[in-house]
Design an enzyme around this catalytic site. Structure first.
Site, PDB file in Angstrom:
ATOM      1  N   GLU A  83       3.172   3.865  -2.577  1.00 45.39           N
ATOM      2  CA  GLU A  83       2.981   2.762  -3.864  1.00 45.39           C
ATOM      3  C   GLU A  83       2.106   2.678  -4.902  1.00 45.39           C
ATOM      4  O   GLU A  83       1.470   1.726  -5.475  1.00 45.39           O
ATOM      5  CB  GLU A  83       3.894   2.101  -3.704  1.00 45.39           C
ATOM      6  CG  GLU A  83       6.022   1.722  -3.368  1.00 45.39           C
ATOM      7  CD  GLU A  83       5.921   0.270  -3.696  1.00 45.39           C
ATOM      8  OE1 GLU A  83       5.480  -0.005  -3.415  1.00 45.39           O
ATOM      9  OE2 GLU A  83       7.840   0.683  -3.686  1.00 45.39           O
ATOM     10  N   GLU A 117      12.745   5.887  -1.256  1.00 41.36           N
ATOM     11  CA  GLU A 117      13.474   4.258  -0.698  1.00 41.36           C
ATOM     12  C   GLU A 117      14.822   4.217  -1.975  1.00 41.36           C
ATOM     13  O   GLU A 117      13.934   3.430  -2.770  1.00 41.36           O
ATOM     14  CB  GLU A 117      12.265   3.416  -0.828  1.00 41.36           C
ATOM     15  CG  GLU A 117      11.048   3.245  -0.129  1.00 41.36           C
ATOM     16  CD  GLU A 117      10.126   2.032   0.019  1.00 41.36           C
ATOM     17  OE1 GLU A 117      10.569   0.844  -0.206  1.00 41.36           O
ATOM     18  OE2 GLU A 117       9.104   2.254  -0.113  1.00 41.36           O
TER      19      GLU A 117
HETATM   20  C1  GAL Z   1       8.324  -1.024  -1.524  1.00 42.62           C
HETATM   21  C2  GAL Z   1       7.408  -0.489  -0.490  1.00 42.62           C
HETATM   22  C3  GAL Z   1       8.435  -0.920   0.679  1.00 42.62           C
HETATM   23  C4  GAL Z   1       8.782  -2.228   1.075  1.00 42.62           C
HETATM   24  C5  GAL Z   1       9.829  -2.448  -0.029  1.00 42.62           C
HETATM   25  C6  GAL Z   1      10.801  -3.654  -0.370  1.00 42.62           C
HETATM   26  O1  GAL Z   1       7.909  -1.540  -2.740  1.00 42.62           O
HETATM   27  O2  GAL Z   1       7.405   0.372  -0.641  1.00 42.62           O
HETATM   28  O3  GAL Z   1       7.555  -0.903   1.906  1.00 42.62           O
HETATM   29  O4  GAL Z   1       7.851  -3.459   0.616  1.00 42.62           O
HETATM   30  O5  GAL Z   1       9.126  -3.160  -1.247  1.00 42.62           O
HETATM   31  O6  GAL Z   1      11.294  -3.957   0.985  1.00 42.62           O
END
Ligand code: GAL
Length: 814
Positions: free
Chosen positions: A191, A260
């Site tokens: 990110e 994600e």
């Molecule tokens: C994203 C990040 C993950 C985790 C998630 C929230 O932005 O890439 O590593 O932190 O948020 O759980």
């Protein structure tokens, strides 16, 4: 003659040998998997695939748990397991590496491979992940001249060193798909696009360097960067979020990948419990595939536990359950697991059409969309209704379909609805606890010295006489602090202890505050001791690594001379620093081989509610194989160890505020974020702490608690978690499976076929009620599993039932 014959034979033998070698090397390469991509999908050995993947972070469970977690992931319809690599776990001290136990990345990847799944390796090595300091070792921060996550030679050298180490380790074991291994994708950074603007041109240079450095590693599978819209080619940029259907990669040759899909959210000390409904996760996935997505990863599929001091944030709890499809202990989190499993099976059945079919999308108005994937013979359809309140009616191929608000129906043949994201059909599993444990031994000790730990002492001595300009009846101590928790002692007496509240995720200064309180000083020498405690180091935001923690100063004495305010700045005094607390460092009271074992003493009157106290007890492991948790609801704040292994920080005394929870059932409709559907208002965020079975011995085990605020260990107990009962919903035309996982179904508590009301635990009969109980008792009671066709043929019909599609609701007891 004979000599030349023998020479000819030798030539033949050489030729034969060469052929064998060629065949062998060819067969090696035929074992390898070619991973490539086009704008539509990943291609595995030249064929477009859809990939359903789930995150399991190896250090958040144990090697003993991995096979079961991965097996359940596969049974839940996943094709791949994703993990970050956690730099600070592997290189806690510069150039000293740890790949043992929970940190055995290679064993984890091989477990994935053995299960026949692919792997996605997010090397980072910046992870974020609510992990301490985002996964960076703190020694990095202390290197002269370093700046993290930007074009800085010292940092880039370290990052390249670690990335190369991981790549080589993985290559040595042939774990990349190009070598016949399971890894089909790798990620560099994490990110970075979310923060790049704060780093200016140096940020852009760093991003480009990351891409080049990654590509130069020659791993033979594609690299990805998530949330980096300017990822340089050939890196594929990917999406993270609650929804990614609107995402388009930055290159027409890159497939649409969702790295994600947040299945829930993490928990903060003092916060509420976030929930994301199964309906909404399924809706988001269906929308993603409807709009051309082909690779999707659940973050998390199993969240697990932040053992030891690994949680970041700050203020992230020890549990990293995440409301994921597999719960913290590895049990199925129903109905989410089952609902997604069905979705996966439907999506897999449409793989060819989703990846090769011609796509036709029709906007029907009012947020309703019909998407058809067609090849010359067949077609599949998605009917989506993004309206958050109104159901929609769609006529397709002369059939009428009702699409509930905020849902997607999937019709693999464009005729029959195989799945609707809002119709949850499967189980809700209840949990059951068994109580154990008695205390017998303890040691009390006051805080003092030395360790690399959560604790840091700041101490100064101050000489005052009555002529001192500051001397008055109203002297106050004022401290500018960024300590997460601050204990103030003056001349050995505690003045105040408090902790910072109001943490906002990613907001660097939310722990900075000013403490001011009246202080009684004596004439002559005074000792001021400030104990600062951290609760996980920050893991996110631009320059997050620079966020100060501890006493940032100034520290001042404020006095009054008449009406005049006089300030004495103590910041420039000589301060002595001590890291850690007595017991934590050299003493290691939690360890079974602690040199200080002899200092424990048995007390008849157990000290309760005392600060800075060590407690110790022994116990037999709970019987059975169900997951074990330690109930610490009677304790304040501290850390717990079982047989010398830290099971994490605990802080059950920090209660969430009372507001913001609704008594109404959570409405899955409308956009989700982590403030929606919270529960647990006014309560502790975490009272139970996972003790993996592999931490326990068959005979005697030791439990040690370090209590910082004060608690009552007599109430501490172990529990095990098992299945007590289950609920199921099913629609006419489908088959319902019931199971008690390891025990048999003992009773049918409720069963109605028609239009039953309510939710699991409070099901009620509707206006259309065909009693399904007798049939189910016959089919299920006494069996571990049973399955029934949901139809009028099985349960009969009733005159007053006008429902087009009837529903069966069942609650069973195990
Ligand atoms: C994203 C990040 C993950 C985790 C998630 C929230 O932005 O890439 O590593 O932190 O948020 O759980």
């Amino acid at each position: 003659m004979s000599a030349s014959f023998s020479l000819t034979m030798n030539n033949h033998m050489i030729t034969l040998l060469l052929t064998i070698i060629t065949i062998l090397s060819l067969s090696h390469s035929s074992l390898s998997t070619v991973v490539s991509h086009d704008g539509r999908a990943l291609l595995i050995n030249g064929e477009r695939k859809i990939i359903l993947s789930g995150s399991i972070h190896y250090p958040r469970s144990t090697p003993e748990m991995w096979p079961d977690l991965i097996k359940k992931s596969k049974e839940g319809g996943l094709d791949a397991i994703e993990t970050y690599v956690f730099w600070n776990s592997h290189e806690p001290v510069r150039r000293q590496y740890d790949f043992t136990g929970k940190n055995d990345l290679i064993r984890f990847l091989k477990t994935v491979q053995d299960a026949g799944l692919y792997a996605i390796l997010r090397i980072g090595p910046y992870a974020c992940a609510e992990w301490n300091y985002g996964g960076f070792p703190v020694w990095l921060h202390n290197m002269p001249g370093i700046e993290l996550r930007t074009a800085n030679k010292v940092f880039m050298d370290e990052m390249q060193n670690f990335t190369t180490l991981i790549v080589n380790k993985v290559k040595d074991e042939n774990l990349f798909a190009s070598q016949g291994g399971p890894i089909i994708l790798a990620q560099i950074e994490n990110e970075y696009g979310n923060v790049i603007s704060s780093y200016g041109d140096a940020g852009k240079a760093y991003r480009d360097w990351c891409a080049n450095m990654a590509v130069s590693q020659n791993i033979g599978v594609p690299w990805i960067m998530c949330q980096e819209s300017d990822a340089p080619q050939p890196i594929i940029n990917t999406c993270n979020g609650w929804y990614c259907h609107d995402f388009t990669p930055n290159n027409p040759n890159s497939p649409k990948i969702w790295t994600e899909n947040w299945t829930g959210w993490f928990k903060n000390w003092g916060g509420k419990v976030p929930h994301r409904t199964a309906e909404d996760v399924a809706y988001a996935v269906a929308r993603f595939f409807q709009t051309g997505g082909t690779v999707q990863n659940y973050y998390m599929f199993h969240g697990g536990t932040n053992f030891g001091r690994t949680s970041g944030g700050p203020y992230i709890t020890t549990s990293y359950d995440y409301d994921a499809p597999l719960d913290e202990y590895g049990n199925l989190n129903q109905p989410k697991y089952g609902h997604l499993k069905q979705l996966h099976s439907v999506l897999h059945s449409m793989e060819k059409l989703l990846t090769y079919g011609d796509v036709n999308t029709t906007d029907m108005g009012n947020s309703v969309t019909v998407t058809t994937f067609t090849n010359n013979k067949t077609s599949s359809c998605f009917l989506s209704n993004a309206n958050s309140t109104n159901d929609a009616t769609i006529v397709l191929n002369h059939r009428t379909f009702t699409i509930p608000a905020w849902s997607v129906s999937i019709l693999p043949d464009c005729k029959n609805e195989a799945y609707n994201t809002a119709k949850v059909r499967l189980f809700l599993v209840h949990i059951q606890y068994i109580y154990l444990l008695f205390w017998d031994v303890l040691l009390e000790q006051k805080a003092a010295t030395n360790d690399t730990s959560d604790y840091l002492w700041y101490m100064t001595s101050l000489h005052l006489d009555k002529n001192d300009i500051i001397w008055s009846d109203d002297m106050r101590l004022r401290i500018n602090s960024s300590a997460h928790v601050l204990h103030v002692y003056v001349n050995g007496e505690e003045l105040v202890s408090f902790y910072s509240i109001g943490y906002e995720y990613g907001k660097e200064d939310s722990f900075t505050y000013i403490f001011e309180g009246k202080v009684n000083l004596t004439k002559g020498k005074n000792i001021i001791s400030l104990l600062s405690a951290t609760v996980g180091l920050q893991n996110y935001g631009p320059y997050y690594d620079m966020t100060p923690v501890g006493i940032v100063g100034p520290v001042e004495l404020v006095g009054k001379r008449g009406d005049e305010i006089v300030i004495k700045d103590l910041s420039s005094h000589v301060w002595a620093y001590k890291t850690g607390l007595q017991g934590l460092d050299h003493d290691m009271l939690y360890s079974e081989t602690s040199p200080s074992v002899r200092r424990w003493k048995t007390e008849t009157d157990m000290p309760v509610d005392t600060q800075m106290t060590w407690y110790k007890t022994t116990f037999k492991p709970p019987l059975g194989t169900n997951p074990v948790v330690l109930d610490l609801s009677s304790m304040g704040k501290g850390e717990a160890w079982v047989n010398g292994i830290s099971i994490g920080r605990y802080w059950p005394s920090y209660l969430a505020d009372e507001d913001g929870c609704s008594l109404d059932p959570c409405d899955y409709r409308g956009e989700y974020d982590n403030t929606k559907c919270v529960t647990n208002c006014g309560k502790s965020i975490q009272t139970e702490y996972h003790v993996p079975r592999s931490f326990l011995r068959d005979d005697v085990n030791t439990l040690v608690l370090f209590e910082e605020f004060g608690g009552n260990p007599t109430q501490v107990k172990f529990k095990t978690i098992g299945v007590k009962g289950a609920c199921a919903n099913g629609y006419e035309g489908s088959t319902l499976e019931l199971s008690c996982k390891g025990s048999s179904i003992s009773a049918i508590k409720f069963a109605s076929f028609g239009n039953p009301l309510g939710d699991c635990g409070s099901f009620g009969k509707g206006s259309c009620d065909i009693d399904a109980q007798p049939i189910l008792i016959k089919a299920c009671v006494g069996h571990e599993t049973c399955s029934v066709d949901i139809s009028e043929k099985t349960f009969g019909s009733a005159l007053n039932c006008e429902e087009k599609t009837k529903r069966l609701a069942v609650e069973i007891t195990c």
